[in-house]
Design an enzyme around this catalytic site. Sequence first.
Site, PDB file in Angstrom:
ATOM      1  N   HIS A  10       0.827  -1.208   0.000  1.00  0.00           N
ATOM      2  CA  HIS A  10       0.000   0.000   0.000  1.00  0.00           C
ATOM      3  C   HIS A  10       0.862   1.260   0.000  1.00  0.00           C
ATOM      4  O   HIS A  10       1.638   1.483   0.925  1.00  0.00           O
ATOM      5  CB  HIS A  10      -0.902  -0.014   1.231  1.00  0.00           C
ATOM      6  CG  HIS A  10      -1.935   1.054   1.251  1.00  0.00           C
ATOM      7  ND1 HIS A  10      -2.245   1.770   2.390  1.00  0.00           N
ATOM      8  CD2 HIS A  10      -2.748   1.537   0.286  1.00  0.00           C
ATOM      9  CE1 HIS A  10      -3.204   2.633   2.129  1.00  0.00           C
ATOM     10  NE2 HIS A  10      -3.532   2.516   0.853  1.00  0.00           N
ATOM     11  N   GLU A  37       0.404  -0.241  -4.856  1.00  0.00           N
ATOM     12  CA  GLU A  37      -0.738   0.654  -5.071  1.00  0.00           C
ATOM     13  C   GLU A  37      -0.294   2.048  -4.698  1.00  0.00           C
ATOM     14  O   GLU A  37       0.394   2.229  -3.689  1.00  0.00           O
ATOM     15  CB  GLU A  37      -1.926   0.211  -4.202  1.00  0.00           C
ATOM     16  CG  GLU A  37      -3.185   1.030  -4.369  1.00  0.00           C
ATOM     17  CD  GLU A  37      -3.251   2.272  -3.470  1.00  0.00           C
ATOM     18  OE1 GLU A  37      -4.142   3.111  -3.672  1.00  0.00           O
ATOM     19  OE2 GLU A  37      -2.393   2.412  -2.569  1.00  0.00           O
ATOM     20  N   ASP A  39      -1.029   6.686  -5.534  1.00  0.00           N
ATOM     21  CA  ASP A  39      -1.985   7.723  -5.920  1.00  0.00           C
ATOM     22  C   ASP A  39      -1.337   8.771  -6.817  1.00  0.00           C
ATOM     23  O   ASP A  39      -0.188   9.155  -6.596  1.00  0.00           O
ATOM     24  CB  ASP A  39      -2.511   8.430  -4.664  1.00  0.00           C
ATOM     25  CG  ASP A  39      -2.963   7.443  -3.608  1.00  0.00           C
ATOM     26  OD1 ASP A  39      -4.077   6.939  -3.721  1.00  0.00           O
ATOM     27  OD2 ASP A  39      -2.182   7.180  -2.659  1.00  0.00           O
ATOM     28  N   HIS A  52      -1.196  11.506  -2.148  1.00  0.00           N
ATOM     29  CA  HIS A  52      -2.530  11.074  -1.769  1.00  0.00           C
ATOM     30  C   HIS A  52      -3.449  12.243  -1.439  1.00  0.00           C
ATOM     31  O   HIS A  52      -4.623  12.244  -1.814  1.00  0.00           O
ATOM     32  CB  HIS A  52      -2.466  10.125  -0.569  1.00  0.00           C
ATOM     33  CG  HIS A  52      -3.792   9.629  -0.103  1.00  0.00           C
ATOM     34  ND1 HIS A  52      -4.576  10.309   0.812  1.00  0.00           N
ATOM     35  CD2 HIS A  52      -4.489   8.509  -0.433  1.00  0.00           C
ATOM     36  CE1 HIS A  52      -5.691   9.645   1.011  1.00  0.00           C
ATOM     37  NE2 HIS A  52      -5.670   8.548   0.286  1.00  0.00           N
ATOM     38  N   GLU A 112      -3.945   4.475  -8.574  1.00  0.00           N
ATOM     39  CA  GLU A 112      -5.196   5.130  -8.206  1.00  0.00           C
ATOM     40  C   GLU A 112      -5.186   6.560  -8.732  1.00  0.00           C
ATOM     41  O   GLU A 112      -4.336   7.372  -8.370  1.00  0.00           O
ATOM     42  CB  GLU A 112      -5.433   5.141  -6.697  1.00  0.00           C
ATOM     43  CG  GLU A 112      -6.782   5.775  -6.373  1.00  0.00           C
ATOM     44  CD  GLU A 112      -7.142   5.814  -4.911  1.00  0.00           C
ATOM     45  OE1 GLU A 112      -7.989   6.660  -4.545  1.00  0.00           O
ATOM     46  OE2 GLU A 112      -6.580   5.028  -4.135  1.00  0.00           O
TER      47      GLU A 112
END
Length: 250
Positions: A10, A37, A39, A52, A112
Site C-alpha cells: 500500500h 498501489e 496515488d 494522496h 489510483e
Amino acid sequence: MWPYPKIVAHRGGGTLAPENTIAGLRAGLAYGFRAVEFDVMLSSDGIGVVMHDPHFGRTVYGDDYVPNFTAAELAKMDAGRWFGPEFRGEPVPLFLEWVDYCKEHKIWMNIEIKPAEGHDEATGRWVAHTARARFAAEVAAGDAAQMPLLSSFSMPALAAARDAAPELPRACLFDKIPADWLETARELGAVAIHTNHKYLTPEQAKAVKAAGLGLFCYTVNSLERAREVFALGVDGFCTDRIDLIGPDFI
C-alpha cells in the site's frame, strides 16, 4: 478475472517508509514486494505527481493545495521528514519517475487516479494517456498482467481514462459497494471492483465474482483478516503491514 499479484504494498512501503515515495518502493522491494498501489494527482501545470492528499499538512508540511504548484515545485518538497528524520529530504515523486523505477524493478502497479476537486476528467485523461505511452509494448502484446491497473473513486475520472486509453484495464473503487455497482462497472468497461474490506459482505463478494469481475480490497493489515477475505473469494488486497503479510502469504 485477476491476472495481477494477490498481495500489494500500500502506497509503497506501508508502515515502514513514508507513503508514495521512492523510499517506500525500496522498502517494499526489501520485503519481496513487486506490486504497489499508489496515488496520482495533477500539478498546476498539468503533470502527474505521486501524492494522496490534495491539501498539504500531513505528508508535506504547510497549509496549501497541490494544484497551486507546478510539478517542479512539488518535486522539491520534503515528503519524508514527517515519517522520520532518516527520511528527511525524500522528495515528492513525479509520476513518470515513479513509473520508470517500477518498470526497472519489475514492480506491477495499481495506479489510483486521485483527482483534486474539479480536476477529475483532466486527471483521468492525463494518467491514462501517459501510462498508455509508457506501456506501449505491453499494450501491443495484449498482456493485461504486464499493464498497470487504473482505479479511482471518481467515476468521471475513470470515464476519461477509458476514453483516453481504452486498452488499459480499469477498476471501480468504492468505500461501500453501491447498489448500481454492476451497471457502473459495465458502463466503464471495468475489469474489477475495489472496495473497503470492512464493509464487504459474502453476498457482495459472490455477486462480483459471478459477474466475472476481479475483487480487490483495501487495506488488510492482519493475518486473521487476510485469511478471512481470501475465504470470501477476494482475489487480492493491499496492505500496510508488508513486514507481517508477505507477498507469498497464500
